[in-house]
Write an enzyme that holds these catalytic residues in place. Sequence first.
Site, PDB file in Angstrom:
ATOM      1  N   ARG A  56       0.867  -0.970  -0.107  1.00 49.08           N
ATOM      2  CA  ARG A  56      -0.171  -0.119  -0.004  1.00 49.08           C
ATOM      3  C   ARG A  56       0.889   1.186   0.043  1.00 49.08           C
ATOM      4  O   ARG A  56       2.068   1.203   0.051  1.00 49.08           O
ATOM      5  CB  ARG A  56      -0.849  -0.038   1.095  1.00 49.08           C
ATOM      6  CG  ARG A  56      -0.833  -0.658   2.373  1.00 49.08           C
ATOM      7  CD  ARG A  56       0.348  -0.094   3.508  1.00 49.08           C
ATOM      8  NE  ARG A  56      -0.162   1.296   3.495  1.00 49.08           N
ATOM      9  CZ  ARG A  56       0.931   2.355   3.748  1.00 49.08           C
ATOM     10  NH1 ARG A  56       2.332   1.918   3.869  1.00 49.08           N
ATOM     11  NH2 ARG A  56       0.904   3.665   3.975  1.00 49.08           N
ATOM     12  N   GLY A  57       0.218   2.566  -0.101  1.00 50.04           N
ATOM     13  CA  GLY A  57       0.971   3.688  -0.178  1.00 50.04           C
ATOM     14  C   GLY A  57       1.272   3.757  -1.772  1.00 50.04           C
ATOM     15  O   GLY A  57       1.361   3.208  -2.306  1.00 50.04           O
ATOM     16  N   ALA A  58       0.768   5.235  -2.015  1.00 48.31           N
ATOM     17  CA  ALA A  58       0.632   5.719  -3.502  1.00 48.31           C
ATOM     18  C   ALA A  58       1.826   5.171  -4.087  1.00 48.31           C
ATOM     19  O   ALA A  58       1.805   4.543  -5.554  1.00 48.31           O
ATOM     20  CB  ALA A  58       0.490   7.117  -3.507  1.00 48.31           C
ATOM     21  N   ASP A 246      -1.844  11.075  -1.923  1.00 50.16           N
ATOM     22  CA  ASP A 246      -2.068  10.112  -2.808  1.00 50.16           C
ATOM     23  C   ASP A 246      -2.250  10.674  -4.260  1.00 50.16           C
ATOM     24  O   ASP A 246      -2.283  10.023  -5.374  1.00 50.16           O
ATOM     25  CB  ASP A 246      -3.286   9.347  -2.415  1.00 50.16           C
ATOM     26  CG  ASP A 246      -2.598   8.380  -1.418  1.00 50.16           C
ATOM     27  OD1 ASP A 246      -2.690   8.673  -0.048  1.00 50.16           O
ATOM     28  OD2 ASP A 246      -2.355   7.228  -1.453  1.00 50.16           O
ATOM     29  N   LYS A 257      -4.838  10.453   2.935  1.00 49.11           N
ATOM     30  CA  LYS A 257      -5.447   9.420   4.053  1.00 49.11           C
ATOM     31  C   LYS A 257      -6.631   9.982   4.852  1.00 49.11           C
ATOM     32  O   LYS A 257      -6.371  11.226   5.479  1.00 49.11           O
ATOM     33  CB  LYS A 257      -4.673   8.750   5.037  1.00 49.11           C
ATOM     34  CG  LYS A 257      -5.166   7.662   6.080  1.00 49.11           C
ATOM     35  CD  LYS A 257      -5.977   6.512   5.592  1.00 49.11           C
ATOM     36  CE  LYS A 257      -5.308   5.852   4.308  1.00 49.11           C
ATOM     37  NZ  LYS A 257      -6.159   4.794   3.456  1.00 49.11           N
TER      38      LYS A 257
HETATM   39  O1  MRU Z   1      -4.465   3.608   2.300  1.00 49.72           O
HETATM   40  P1  MRU Z   1      -2.849   3.667   2.276  1.00 49.72           P
HETATM   41  O2  MRU Z   1      -2.299   2.930   3.238  1.00 49.72           O
HETATM   42  O3  MRU Z   1      -2.217   3.150   0.968  1.00 49.72           O
HETATM   43  O4  MRU Z   1      -2.634   5.322   2.118  1.00 49.72           O
HETATM   44  C1  MRU Z   1      -1.402   5.693   2.100  1.00 49.72           C
HETATM   45  C2  MRU Z   1      -1.358   7.200   2.522  1.00 49.72           C
HETATM   46  O5  MRU Z   1      -2.228   7.829   2.626  1.00 49.72           O
HETATM   47  C3  MRU Z   1      -0.016   7.874   2.499  1.00 49.72           C
HETATM   48  O6  MRU Z   1      -0.092   8.940   3.152  1.00 49.72           O
HETATM   49  C4  MRU Z   1       0.252   8.301   1.018  1.00 49.72           C
HETATM   50  O7  MRU Z   1       0.179   7.113   0.085  1.00 49.72           O
HETATM   51  C5  MRU Z   1       1.438   8.970   0.602  1.00 49.72           C
HETATM   52  S1  MRU Z   1       2.836   7.927   1.234  1.00 49.72           S
HETATM   53  C6  MRU Z   1       4.185   8.070   0.191  1.00 49.72           C
END
Ligand code: MRU
Length: 364
Positions: A56-58, A246, A257
Amino acid sequence: MAAVNVDGTPYRSIWYDIVSDSVQIIDQTLLPHHFEIKSLHSVADMVEAITTMQVRGAPLIGVAAAFGLYLSLRDDPQSKNKAMDSLRATRPTAVNLSWAMAAADKVLAPLRPSAQPEAALRFAMQLADEDVKTCEAIGEQGCEVLEKLWHSKADQTAPLNVLTHCNAGWLATVDWGTALSVLYKAQLKGIPLHVWVDETRPRNQGAFLTTWELQKQGIPNTLIADNTGGHLMQQGLVDVCLVGSDRTTASGDVCNKIGTYLKALAAADNKVPFYVALPISTIDFEIHDGVKEIPIEQRDGSEVLSISGLDESGTRRTVSLAHPEVSAGNYGFDVTPARLVTALITEKGVFTADRESIACLKER
Ligand code: MRU
């Protein structure tokens, strides 16, 4: 140099294993209680890993999708469009996913199908390497911001207090992270830090992942319930908020988030600077109004209605929080309007969150 070592071994969050011809990930749904590497052998495995948030994470899901495309083409060189559609459909909010698929398509489309698998693997590995460089550069750019804030603090014996939301660390990218990369670089520069970590319900990425990363890196941190930040800001206990993104619009609205917006509102009310660290690949240059135009992922209500953790015997358990007849809404992200963002920290520099600065970034 990798940002985070796990018990003495530097890891990336995703990599290709030539011996088994598979993609390796750290299963993030098991952290912080178990550190487990998982092998993904097919595009179906990758679709599941992204959907269930094992990755996960963008930025990481963009790279993961590129590896997924390779796995698909290796098994069926004619499967490009179908694979891209199924990978794109996994998570709608982070733009990196569709950005990575569009970039892969540009490379693959001119090639005959038999040449596509090898090119797709090369592309995915390059994307992973670039992500590492980009995130390290974000850390370096943001470190200067923290250094200035640190020097402007009246009490030079106290650490710089940073509040972060969700996990924008090494685990959300291939290495280093975005917001946390800034902290890792600041730590290397000797800036004393203390991080307030929002737990980030319902998936608890702050509690499970960010505190784990910071512990591994030896950065002092305190886990707080999601609604605590406003109070801490009123008490002068937060010097800066630092989060990831994201999707960021061409006007500087930041989607991150769920809960990020409320932190930005509290920061503005208390004159606490609110910075967003992001790779340029997270900017959607096609849209301007984040609230109206960014699709917000809605996940299963069960994530809100239950919580997981270890019981006294060390067994992982999920327990219900509400009466069985209660239904829940589960919105994954929210939009922080550009007016609440102090600046965007990117790999190319620190920019104000407005149309003019972002248009310049497009040209770079
Ligand atoms: O739902 P997730 O865990 O994928 O959400 C991740 C986030 O909201 C991070 O803050 C976002 O991807 C930026 S991180 C490099």
